[in-house]
Write a protein that holds these residues in place. Structure first.
Motif, PDB file in Angstrom:
ATOM      1  N   LYS A 290       0.843  -1.182   0.000  1.00  0.00           N
ATOM      2  CA  LYS A 290       0.000   0.000   0.000  1.00  0.00           C
ATOM      3  C   LYS A 290       0.881   1.236   0.000  1.00  0.00           C
ATOM      4  O   LYS A 290       1.729   1.424   0.867  1.00  0.00           O
ATOM      5  N   THR A 294      -2.825   3.863  -3.922  1.00  0.00           N
ATOM      6  CA  THR A 294      -2.860   2.621  -4.700  1.00  0.00           C
ATOM      7  C   THR A 294      -2.503   1.427  -3.828  1.00  0.00           C
ATOM      8  O   THR A 294      -1.758   1.538  -2.856  1.00  0.00           O
ATOM      9  N   THR A 296      -1.090  -2.525  -4.438  1.00  0.00           N
ATOM     10  CA  THR A 296      -0.571  -3.544  -5.350  1.00  0.00           C
ATOM     11  C   THR A 296      -0.562  -4.871  -4.608  1.00  0.00           C
ATOM     12  O   THR A 296      -0.069  -4.960  -3.483  1.00  0.00           O
ATOM     13  N   ASP A 298       0.793  -8.632  -4.769  1.00  0.00           N
ATOM     14  CA  ASP A 298       1.859  -9.394  -5.419  1.00  0.00           C
ATOM     15  C   ASP A 298       1.792 -10.843  -4.957  1.00  0.00           C
ATOM     16  O   ASP A 298       1.824 -11.123  -3.752  1.00  0.00           O
TER      17      ASP A 298
END
Length: 342
Positions: A290, A294, A296, A298
């Protein structure tokens, strides 16, 4: 799949397409009170459609609410939906955008008022073959203005074992019925030969056909109610409402994410897998990064694909599963639209 078509292009279509100047103009024309009233009205249209599926469907999954009904823009972006399950919500876009790209200009297929398309192949949007989606274009005064989609889980697909997730499957060809988006109806009428084809693939043909018809009824409810709204308010108004819901979800999601603490959060999950008569210990490695507005996610470090097993997932399956947590725990107060993915 057609040799010249790359399904991965479509699976990237979770995010809404770029806003057009026409959509900007349509949004600016909206009055605040009208937006609040009619965005809620679109939600109620989807709620009515979802209830139709639950009440008319005969399978236990549909009656239990493992369904979703949504309205998508003319470009295939999700504007509004009512959920039974978040999985189906986000995956409806894949089939719609495939139809737009593959069939819209194909003279042998085309997209016309009263058409009905059906898909259950997981490669085109479902989590697995039991997830079956009916997709219908909505035309008004000769113009394609929206799409309706009714989704739900079927109990059997004619796989090598009863049910749609056979543990002994060694390939997708052991999973029974798996059809890409095909036109199963025209002029608001189903094609009997294609219903027969689907029945011929399953152990429970009566349930298959009656559940398809429940989806048809739901989409026809959406079609009628949207056209009633268009008669009253016009295409520009409807287009503005749909796009504003997407844009507001996008803005609100970014604001909500920006309020969370920056950092990297990791969690390994171990689980046993049964497939092809063997047991294996698998690891799912999830890292949530974080930063700013945004997030992401993974999955690096996750076990490789199981060769000969049944624990494999298409990229959009990972997106859909992630969406379950995003919509339920982080974005629970937001309208469920594709704007959240931006």
């Amino acid at each position: 799949m057609a040799q010249d078509f790359n399904i991965m292009e479509v699976t990237k279509g979770y995010q809404p397409g770029p806003i057009t100047q026409q959509e900007i103009d349509d949004i600016e024309k909206l009055q605040p009170a009208d937006y609040e009233i009619y965005s809620r009205k679109l939600e109620m249209i989807c709620l009515e459609a979802r209830d139709v599926i639950k009440k008319m469907g005969v399978s236990a999954a549909l009656q239990a609410g493992d369904v979703c009904a949504g309205i998508y823009t003319a470009n295939g972006d999700l504007g509004v939906a009512i959920l039974g399950t978040h999985l189906h919500l986000v995956n409806g876009q894949i089939g719609i955008k495939y139809i737009i790209k593959r069939f819209m200009d194909d003279p042998t297929v085309g997209v016309y008022e009263g058409d009905m398309f059906y898909v259950n192949d997981a490669e085109y949007g479902g989590m697995h073959n039991p997830d079956q989606i009916l997709i219908s274009p909505i035309h008004y005064e000769g113009e394609l203005v929206a799409w309706a989609a009714s989704m739900g889980h079927e109990p059997d697909t004619g796989a090598i074992q009863p049910g749609g997730v056979p543990p002994s499957a060694t390939s997708r060809y052991d999973e029974g019925l798996h059809i890409p988006p095909i036109k199963i109806g025209s002029n608001y009428q189903l094609k009997t030969d294609l219903l027969d084809l689907m029945e011929n693939h399953t152990r429970d043909p009566r349930t298959q056909t009656l559940d398809v018809k429940a989806r048809v009824a739901a989409n026809m409810i959406i079609d009628k109610r949207v056209k009633d709204l268009l008669d009253k308010k016009g295409i520009s108004f409807f287009r503005g409402i749909m796009r504003r819901m997407i844009e507001e979800s996008s803005t609100a999601a970014r604001k909500k994410v920006s309020e969370l603490r920056d950092g990297i959060y990791r969690q390994p999950v171990f689980f046993s897998n049964y497939g092809s008569g063997k047991t294996a210990l698998l690891r799912a490695m999830v890292s949530v990064i974080k930063e700013g507005d945004t997030i992401t996610i993974d999955f690096s470090g996750t076990s490789p694909r199981v060769i000969g097993g049944n624990f494999n997932a298409f990229p959009h399956s990972m997106v859909a599963m992630t969406a379950c947590y995003l919509f339920q725990f982080i974005f629970y107060s937001l309208k469920p639209s594709c704007g959240i993915f931006s």
